[in-house]
Motif scaffolding. Structure first.
Motif, short mmCIF file in Angstrom:
data_model
loop_
_atom_site.label_atom_id
_atom_site.label_comp_id
_atom_site.label_asym_id
_atom_site.label_seq_id
_atom_site.Cartn_x
_atom_site.Cartn_y
_atom_site.Cartn_z
N PRO A 13 51.47 28.17 4.80
CA PRO A 13 52.62 27.75 5.11
C PRO A 13 53.31 28.48 6.16
O PRO A 13 53.44 29.76 6.15
CB PRO A 13 53.13 27.50 3.79
N LEU A 14 54.30 27.78 6.81
CA LEU A 14 55.22 28.31 7.48
C LEU A 14 56.48 28.36 6.63
O LEU A 14 57.24 27.38 6.68
CB LEU A 14 55.41 27.61 8.98
N MET A 40 50.96 36.69 6.99
CA MET A 40 49.54 36.34 7.83
C MET A 40 48.84 37.59 8.41
O MET A 40 47.60 37.50 8.08
CB MET A 40 50.15 35.56 9.04
N ARG A 41 49.52 38.43 8.76
CA ARG A 41 48.75 39.79 9.07
C ARG A 41 47.72 40.39 7.85
O ARG A 41 46.86 40.78 7.86
CB ARG A 41 49.62 40.87 9.55
N ASP A 45 43.73 40.61 7.26
CA ASP A 45 43.10 41.76 7.07
C ASP A 45 42.25 41.76 5.77
O ASP A 45 41.18 42.34 5.66
CB ASP A 45 44.16 43.02 7.11
N GLU A 46 42.85 41.11 4.75
CA GLU A 46 42.23 41.24 3.47
C GLU A 46 41.14 39.94 3.20
O GLU A 46 40.46 40.12 2.35
CB GLU A 46 43.12 41.12 2.50
N GLN A 79 49.93 29.80 13.63
CA GLN A 79 50.33 31.28 13.22
C GLN A 79 49.43 32.47 13.74
O GLN A 79 49.50 33.36 14.13
CB GLN A 79 50.58 31.23 11.89
N PHE A 80 48.12 31.92 13.54
CA PHE A 80 47.00 32.75 14.08
C PHE A 80 47.28 33.17 15.43
O PHE A 80 47.05 34.22 16.05
CB PHE A 80 45.76 32.25 14.08
N GLU A 81 47.66 32.39 16.39
CA GLU A 81 47.92 32.54 17.93
C GLU A 81 49.03 33.22 18.13
O GLU A 81 49.00 34.22 18.87
CB GLU A 81 48.08 31.00 18.42
N GLN A 82 50.08 33.31 17.10
CA GLN A 82 51.26 34.09 17.45
C GLN A 82 51.11 35.49 16.77
O GLN A 82 51.53 36.49 17.18
CB GLN A 82 52.26 33.33 16.74
#
Length: 434
Positions: A13-14, A40-41, A45-46, A79-82
């Motif tokens: 979700p945003l 998101m980060r 990673d996890e 969100q992946f793109e950003q």
């Protein structure tokens, strides 16, 4: 041979920032960028990167015999793109193998199918365009938000040209029948229906690390044994789950990645099953019957209905106010308005307003960034009020009267107070019943 279909939902979700009444009309930016980027980060990673690495290794090792499918929401892709472009690159590597199918869904992970067919169709087209652009394949199978489905929704999807749809193998729909067959839509039989085997899916996604579960620990050998013990007449098994199961809901320390890494070889060498994508199932198997779903179902909670998103007056109030603005959004056709319109439709906003507490309250609170559903409602309606002001100013060139805003606040406070009293009464009744 029998078929095993693995499907994974990818969505984040945003999250909205804390948007107060006095921000209305003064600040038109709604998003908590720091929290969104941090989460998101962390999940990239996890979960996404290590899981995708294992998937890629297993696909190459099994030389095309291991196949999987994903639906990635447009909001997740944005969100992946950003924040995590390396995640998109890892999905693109998977796409190149030819063993991965990407499904269509609503761009905004929205509930548009329940209220506006034109908006629904537009979002699905927008999402399929994005998938084709990123991964070089146009989806032929559809998966609605949270597996939401009814006969009418299936008919809409069939008219859009999709050959199959995924949904929940809900007991109250199937009755004595099994989800381990292919079905078809009751209105348009050309649309094939794949139903989730919720027991096996939830064994992995919810119960894998539960030491109190009588089947713990779950091993690939145990899962393969369950598959081999199934009724020999049954054709297929659909295991559908959130991709965040791997490393996020079930932490690395639980052994979930080792389970994932061993699953393909054990299924291929020790079972009667072969892996298949949803499109392959729709192509290679025949429906055994129509699935009659007159009322909308989903994969959420024990009820398998819409109550997680539209189960109380707060949610329905916010939902109706949002979609009442669609004509003005189209009339204005402003880039920033269109972007916010897309994000405000995400079903997560309504999920946060859920007041369920009997059977699934803990699950709802786990995913909720707000202290209460009333806080979620207030925050969302404040944002929606500002969004409405911007629409009015762009469409009509008329500023909203501050007194009108004060009146809206008073009405919201009255509504919330009323619902808080109702919930308190219900909790008291539940406590007495115990």
């Amino acid at each position: 041979m029998k078929a095993l279909c693995l499907y994974f939902q990818v969505h984040q979700p945003l999250r909205l920032r804390r948007y107060r009444f006095f921000d209305i009309g003064n600040d038109h930016y709604y998003y908590d960028d720091y929290t969104n980027e941090s989460i998101m980060r962390n999940i990239a990673d996890e979960c996404y990167l290590p899981a995708n690495k294992i998937m890629l290794e297993m696909i190459k090792k099994q030389k095309g015999k291991f196949k999987i499918s994903f639906s990635i929401t447009g909001i997740a892709l944005d969100q992946f793109e950003q924040y995590a472009p390396d995640v998109i690159a890892s999905f693109q590597e998977l796409a190149k193998t030819g063993s991965v199918e990407f499904l269509a869904e609503t761009y905004s992970h929205s509930l548009a199918a329940l209220t506006n067919q034109d908006e629904f169709v537009e979002q699905v087209k927008s999402h399929s365009d994005r998938i084709e652009n990123l991964f070089g394949m146009r989806p032929t199978v559809f998966r609605n938000t949270e597996l939401i489905y009814s006969d009418e929704i299936g008919e809409m999807v069939a008219k859009m040209g999709y050959k199959a749809i995924l949904t929940e193998g809900a007991k109250h729909i199937l009755g004595w029948k099994s989800p381990n067959y292919l079905y078809c839509n009751a209105i348009n039989p050309k649309l094939k229906i794949l139903m989730r085997n919720y027991k096996l899916s939830d064994d992995i996604s919810f119960r894998f690390s539960s030491e109190g579960w009588k089947e713990w620990p779950l091993t690939t050998g145990k899962l393969v044994g369950w598959l081999n013990d199934m009724d020999p007449k049954e054709d297929l098994v659909n295991i559908f789950m959130d991709y965040e199961t791997f490393g996020e809901h079930q932490k690395k320390e639980s052994g979930i990645f080792e389970f994932l890494a061993h699953l393909p070889a054990d299924v291929i060498s020790k079972s009667k099953f072969e892996f298949a994508t949803p499109a392959e199932l729709a192509e290679n198997y025949q429906p055994i019957a129509q699935a009659h779903v007159p009322n909308v179902i989903s994969w959420a909670d024990e009820e398998r209905d819409l109550s997680a998103w539209l189960g109380n007056k707060l949610q329905n109030e916010a939902f109706s106010k949002l979609y009442a603005l669609r004509d003005d959004v189209l009339a204005v056709n402003d880039d920033r308005i269109n972007k916010d319109w897309k994000f405000l439709q995400a079903s997560d906003h309504f999920y946060y307003m859920c007041t369920k507490f009997f059977s699934d309250g803990d699950v709802h609170s786990y995913f909720n960034p707000y202290s209460s559903p009333y806080d979620a409602f207030i925050n969302y309606m404040n944002v929606l009020s500002d969004f409405q002001i911007r629409l009015k100013e762009l469409k009509d060139g008329i500023a909203v009267n501050p007194e009108e805003l004060k009146s809206q606040l008073v009405e919201k406070e009255k509504l919330i107070s009323k619902y808080e009293r109702e919930l308190k009464d219900l909790k008291n009744q539940f406590s007495q019943a115990e």
